[in-house]
Design a protein around this motif. Structure first.
Motif, PDB file in Angstrom:
ATOM      1  N   LEU A  95     -26.366  -8.439 -56.555  1.00 35.97           N
ATOM      2  CA  LEU A  95     -24.957  -8.514 -56.919  1.00 35.97           C
ATOM      3  C   LEU A  95     -24.353  -9.881 -56.627  1.00 35.97           C
ATOM      4  O   LEU A  95     -23.290 -10.209 -57.134  1.00 35.97           O
ATOM      5  CB  LEU A  95     -24.156  -7.436 -56.188  1.00 35.97           C
ATOM      6  CG  LEU A  95     -24.573  -5.986 -56.423  1.00 35.97           C
ATOM      7  CD1 LEU A  95     -23.587  -5.044 -55.731  1.00 35.97           C
ATOM      8  CD2 LEU A  95     -24.666  -5.675 -57.909  1.00 35.97           C
TER       9      LEU A  95
ATOM     10  N   ARG B  39     -16.757  -8.842 -58.276  1.00 39.34           N
ATOM     11  CA  ARG B  39     -16.725  -7.402 -58.030  1.00 39.34           C
ATOM     12  C   ARG B  39     -15.781  -7.040 -56.889  1.00 39.34           C
ATOM     13  O   ARG B  39     -15.159  -5.979 -56.903  1.00 39.34           O
ATOM     14  CB  ARG B  39     -18.136  -6.891 -57.740  1.00 39.34           C
ATOM     15  CG  ARG B  39     -19.066  -6.951 -58.942  1.00 39.34           C
ATOM     16  CD  ARG B  39     -20.440  -6.408 -58.597  1.00 39.34           C
ATOM     17  NE  ARG B  39     -21.339  -6.501 -59.740  1.00 39.34           N
ATOM     18  CZ  ARG B  39     -22.077  -7.560 -60.024  1.00 39.34           C
ATOM     19  NH1 ARG B  39     -22.010  -8.633 -59.241  1.00 39.34           N
ATOM     20  NH2 ARG B  39     -22.871  -7.570 -61.082  1.00 39.34           N
TER      21      ARG B  39
ATOM     22  N   ARG C 215     -27.600   2.021 -60.458  1.00 42.13           N
ATOM     23  CA  ARG C 215     -27.527   0.560 -60.381  1.00 42.13           C
ATOM     24  C   ARG C 215     -28.746  -0.086 -59.732  1.00 42.13           C
ATOM     25  O   ARG C 215     -29.093  -1.224 -60.051  1.00 42.13           O
ATOM     26  CB  ARG C 215     -26.268   0.167 -59.590  1.00 42.13           C
ATOM     27  CG  ARG C 215     -25.980  -1.331 -59.545  1.00 42.13           C
ATOM     28  CD  ARG C 215     -25.748  -1.860 -60.944  1.00 42.13           C
ATOM     29  NE  ARG C 215     -25.474  -3.281 -60.946  1.00 42.13           N
ATOM     30  CZ  ARG C 215     -26.399  -4.250 -60.847  1.00 42.13           C
ATOM     31  NH1 ARG C 215     -27.681  -3.925 -60.726  1.00 42.13           N
ATOM     32  NH2 ARG C 215     -26.052  -5.517 -60.874  1.00 42.13           N
TER      33      ARG C 215
ATOM     34  N   ILE D 257     -18.591  -2.142 -58.409  1.00 42.51           N
ATOM     35  CA  ILE D 257     -20.003  -2.270 -58.772  1.00 42.51           C
ATOM     36  C   ILE D 257     -20.247  -1.656 -60.156  1.00 42.51           C
ATOM     37  O   ILE D 257     -21.017  -2.179 -60.954  1.00 42.51           O
ATOM     38  CB  ILE D 257     -20.875  -1.585 -57.708  1.00 42.51           C
ATOM     39  CG1 ILE D 257     -20.700  -2.297 -56.368  1.00 42.51           C
ATOM     40  CG2 ILE D 257     -22.344  -1.594 -58.130  1.00 42.51           C
ATOM     41  CD1 ILE D 257     -21.440  -1.621 -55.213  1.00 42.51           C
TER      42      ILE D 257
ATOM     43  N   PHE E  58     -28.643  -1.069 -49.600  1.00 39.91           N
ATOM     44  CA  PHE E  58     -27.492  -0.518 -50.312  1.00 39.91           C
ATOM     45  C   PHE E  58     -27.378   0.988 -50.090  1.00 39.91           C
ATOM     46  O   PHE E  58     -26.264   1.525 -50.037  1.00 39.91           O
ATOM     47  CB  PHE E  58     -27.572  -0.840 -51.807  1.00 39.91           C
ATOM     48  CG  PHE E  58     -26.996  -2.181 -52.152  1.00 39.91           C
ATOM     49  CD1 PHE E  58     -25.650  -2.321 -52.443  1.00 39.91           C
ATOM     50  CD2 PHE E  58     -27.800  -3.316 -52.164  1.00 39.91           C
ATOM     51  CE1 PHE E  58     -25.109  -3.558 -52.749  1.00 39.91           C
ATOM     52  CE2 PHE E  58     -27.272  -4.561 -52.464  1.00 39.91           C
ATOM     53  CZ  PHE E  58     -25.915  -4.688 -52.755  1.00 39.91           C
TER      54      PHE E  58
ATOM     55  N   THR F 163     -20.945  -7.366 -52.459  1.00 34.22           N
ATOM     56  CA  THR F 163     -20.725  -7.239 -53.906  1.00 34.22           C
ATOM     57  C   THR F 163     -20.371  -8.541 -54.607  1.00 34.22           C
ATOM     58  O   THR F 163     -20.371  -8.592 -55.838  1.00 34.22           O
ATOM     59  CB  THR F 163     -19.618  -6.205 -54.199  1.00 34.22           C
ATOM     60  OG1 THR F 163     -18.353  -6.694 -53.718  1.00 34.22           O
ATOM     61  CG2 THR F 163     -19.918  -4.877 -53.534  1.00 34.22           C
TER      62      THR F 163
END
Length: 224
Positions: A125, A175, A70, A220, A82, A171
Motif C-alpha cells: 500500500l 488512502r 486485497r 483501502i 495486515f 496505508t
C-alpha cells in the motif's frame, strides 16, 4: 477496482470464509471489550449483547473479508502483518465503543512494525512512497489534535492520534486522507441521526475511534 470486480470478489469462497471468521472474531472482541482493559465506574463491566455487538461483528466481517479481497496474493509476511493489524482494529473498535478508549497495547506496536514494513519496501500500500507515508503519519494526527485543543480535553483523544499514526504508515498518503474523510463523513451522518432522534445531546461525548477505524479500512477499499 470497478463495481463488477468488487461484486465478483465478494462471491469468492476465500473472502466469504474470512468474512465469516471475522464476524465470529467480532463477537469475541465485543465480549473481550466488556472485560479488558480494566473498567472504571463510568463504564462498569458486564454489558449484555446489544447494538455494539452487532456493529463489531459487522466490522469484523468487513475487515477480514477485505483481508482476503486485497491481500490474497501478497507475500505471507504481508498477510500476517495486515491480518494482525485488522484484528487489532476490530478489537479497538469494540473497546472504544464500550469504554471510549483505545489501549496503547493495540495502537503503539503498529507504528514500529509498519515502519519496518515500509522501510523494507514490503508494504504494497506504500511501495516506494515512504516519505509521503511518514508525512501523513505525523502531520494528520498531530494537526487534528492541535485543532481539537481549544474544544477541551478529550475532544480528540491521544489514542486517536496513535491510531492515525499507524494508519498513515500502514496505508500511505492518499488512502489515509481518503479514509479520514470517509470516517469523518460517516461520523457526521451517524451523529446527525442520533441528534435528530434524541439518542444523544450536544454535550454527549462520542468516541471517534470507531469512525476512524472504519475510514482506515474503507480507504483501502477505495484506494485500489
Amino acid at each position: 477496482m470497478d463495481q463488477r470486480e468488487i461484486a465478483r470478489s465478494i462471491l469468492d469462497p476465500l473472502i466469504i470464509g474470512l468474512a465469516v471468521a471475522g464476524l465470529i472474531f467480532g463477537l469475541i472482541a465485543d465480549r473481550l471489550a466488556v472485560r479488558w482493559p480494566e473498567h472504571d465506574e463510568e463504564h462498569p463491566p458486564g454489558r449484555l449483547l446489544g447494538w455494539r455487538t452487532v456493529a463489531t461483528a459487522v466490522m469484523g466481517a468487513f475487515a477480514f473479508g477485505l483481508l482476503g479481497q486485497r491481500f490474497a496474493g501478497a507475500p505471507p509476511i504481508v498477510q500476517i502483518v495486515f491480518g494482525a493489524w485488522f484484528a487489532s482494529l476490530v478489537l479497538g473498535f469494540a473497546i472504544d465503543l464500550d469504554q471510549r478508549l483505545l489501549p496503547d497495547e493495540l495502537t503503539l506496536p503498529v507504528i514500529p512494525v509498519a515502519l519496518l514494513l515500509d522501510l523494507t519496501g514490503a508494504n504494497p500500500l506504500v511501495g516506494s512512497a515512504l516519505l509521503p507515508a511518514l508525512a501523513v503519519a505525523i502531520v494528520v494526527p498531530l494537526g487534528l489534535w492541535l485543532m481539537s485543543v481549544p474544544f477541551g480535553a478529550g475532544a480528540f483523544g491521544i489514542g486517536d492520534v496513535k491510531l492515525l499514526a499507524g494508519v498513515g504508515l500502514m496505508t500511505g498518503f492518499a488512502r489515509t486522507l481518503g479514509g479520514l474523510l470517509s470516517g469523518l463523513l460517516a461520523a457526521g451522518v451517524v451523529l446527525a441521526i442520533l441528534l435528530a432522534t434524541r439518542r444523544i445531546g450536544r454535550r454527549t461525548y462520542v468516541p471517534f475511534g470507531p469512525f476512524l477505524i472504519f475510514g482506515a479500512l474503507w480507504g483501502i477499499v477505495t484506494g485500489g
